[in-house]
Motif scaffolding. Structure first.
Motif, PDB file in Angstrom:
ATOM      1  N   TRP A 109       0.818  -1.210   0.000  1.00 58.85           N
ATOM      2  CA  TRP A 109       0.000   0.000   0.000  1.00 58.85           C
ATOM      3  C   TRP A 109       0.855   1.265   0.000  1.00 58.85           C
ATOM      4  CZ3 TRP A 109       0.371   3.661   3.741  1.00 58.85           C
ATOM      5  CH2 TRP A 109       0.948   3.284   4.960  1.00 58.85           C
ATOM      6  N   VAL A 110       2.058   1.197   0.551  1.00 60.11           N
ATOM      7  CA  VAL A 110       2.953   2.365   0.545  1.00 60.11           C
ATOM      8  C   VAL A 110       3.316   2.721  -0.893  1.00 60.11           C
ATOM      9  CG1 VAL A 110       5.252   3.195   1.220  1.00 60.11           C
ATOM     10  CG2 VAL A 110       3.852   1.902   2.852  1.00 60.11           C
ATOM     11  N   PHE A 111       3.603   1.703  -1.698  1.00 62.81           N
ATOM     12  CA  PHE A 111       3.944   1.951  -3.096  1.00 62.81           C
ATOM     13  C   PHE A 111       2.737   2.457  -3.874  1.00 62.81           C
ATOM     14  CE2 PHE A 111       7.118  -1.097  -1.660  1.00 62.81           C
ATOM     15  CZ  PHE A 111       8.273  -0.434  -2.038  1.00 62.81           C
ATOM     16  N   VAL A 112       1.578   1.876  -3.635  1.00 64.92           N
ATOM     17  CA  VAL A 112       0.359   2.332  -4.310  1.00 64.92           C
ATOM     18  C   VAL A 112       0.119   3.798  -3.987  1.00 64.92           C
ATOM     19  CG1 VAL A 112      -2.142   2.047  -4.475  1.00 64.92           C
ATOM     20  CG2 VAL A 112      -0.671   0.026  -4.395  1.00 64.92           C
ATOM     21  N   ALA A 113       0.227   4.170  -2.721  1.00 66.23           N
ATOM     22  CA  ALA A 113       0.014   5.561  -2.317  1.00 66.23           C
ATOM     23  C   ALA A 113       1.071   6.479  -2.923  1.00 66.23           C
ATOM     24  CB  ALA A 113       0.022   5.675  -0.791  1.00 66.23           C
ATOM     25  N   ALA A 114       2.330   6.058  -2.893  1.00 61.36           N
ATOM     26  CA  ALA A 114       3.405   6.889  -3.436  1.00 61.36           C
ATOM     27  C   ALA A 114       3.260   7.072  -4.941  1.00 61.36           C
ATOM     28  CB  ALA A 114       4.762   6.267  -3.101  1.00 61.36           C
ATOM     29  N   TYR A 115       3.012   5.988  -5.664  1.00 61.73           N
ATOM     30  CA  TYR A 115       2.872   6.094  -7.119  1.00 61.73           C
ATOM     31  C   TYR A 115       1.642   6.901  -7.499  1.00 61.73           C
ATOM     32  CZ  TYR A 115       6.323   2.293  -7.338  1.00 61.73           C
ATOM     33  OH  TYR A 115       7.436   1.514  -7.211  1.00 61.73           O
ATOM     34  N   THR A 116       0.561   6.732  -6.748  1.00 57.76           N
ATOM     35  CA  THR A 116      -0.653   7.495  -7.025  1.00 57.76           C
ATOM     36  C   THR A 116      -0.424   8.981  -6.750  1.00 57.76           C
ATOM     37  OG1 THR A 116      -2.018   5.575  -6.489  1.00 57.76           O
ATOM     38  CG2 THR A 116      -3.105   7.725  -6.458  1.00 57.76           C
ATOM     39  N   GLY A 117       0.212   9.284  -5.646  1.00 56.85           N
ATOM     40  CA  GLY A 117       0.523  10.676  -5.317  1.00 56.85           C
ATOM     41  C   GLY A 117       1.437  11.312  -6.338  1.00 56.85           C
TER      42      GLY A 117
END
Length: 140
Positions: A109-117
């Motif tokens: 989820w950290v990567f999903v949030a970072a890539y989305t941001g």
């Protein structure tokens, strides 16, 4: 996959990792260049083609993260390392240091949030520093 010797597969994997690092640098440094260049009024940061490639690449990365898919470059590199008889990310000097530069241990989820941001930042930059198409028939 092509019939590569283990040595050539290892070299191809290292080359692919270098390409992957270059891609990450293009996305991250490109975003920085767009934001700084918009503020400094650098004309080149408004180039339509490279901006479109930059935006689409970041969108692809964010969609992959949402789908829980690995980057195709990572999948290909790991297949080459397997062909070379190597454990992924534990052998050559180039591979060791470049992979440490771009791969991190964290919950998905950290990567999903970072890539989305980051994708949102790139999209915001598209509107804040809009690209311009080259003028046809003109000089410049």
């Amino acid at each position: 996959m092509l019939a590569l010797s283990p040595t050539n597969a290892a070299r191809a994997a290292d080359a692919l990792l270098a390409l992957h690092v270059g891609t990450v640098a293009f996305v991250v440094l490109g975003a920085v260049a767009i934001l700084v260049g918009g503020w400094r009024r650098w004309r080149w940061v408004r180039g339509f083609r490279w901006r479109l490639v930059h935006l689409l690449l970041m969108a692809f990365i964010a969609v992959q993260a949402w789908l829980g898919a690995l980057c195709p470059l990572t999948v290909w590199e790991q297949a080459l390392r397997s062909r070379a008889g190597q454990a992924a990310y534990q052998t050559s000097f180039i591979e060791h240091w470049l992979s440490r530069l771009i791969f991190f241990e964290a919950p998905w989820w950290v990567f999903v949030a970072a890539y989305t941001g980051f994708a949102a930042l790139v999209l915001l930059a598209w509107f804040r520093v809009p690209p311009q198409r080259a003028r046809r028939g003109g000089h410049g």
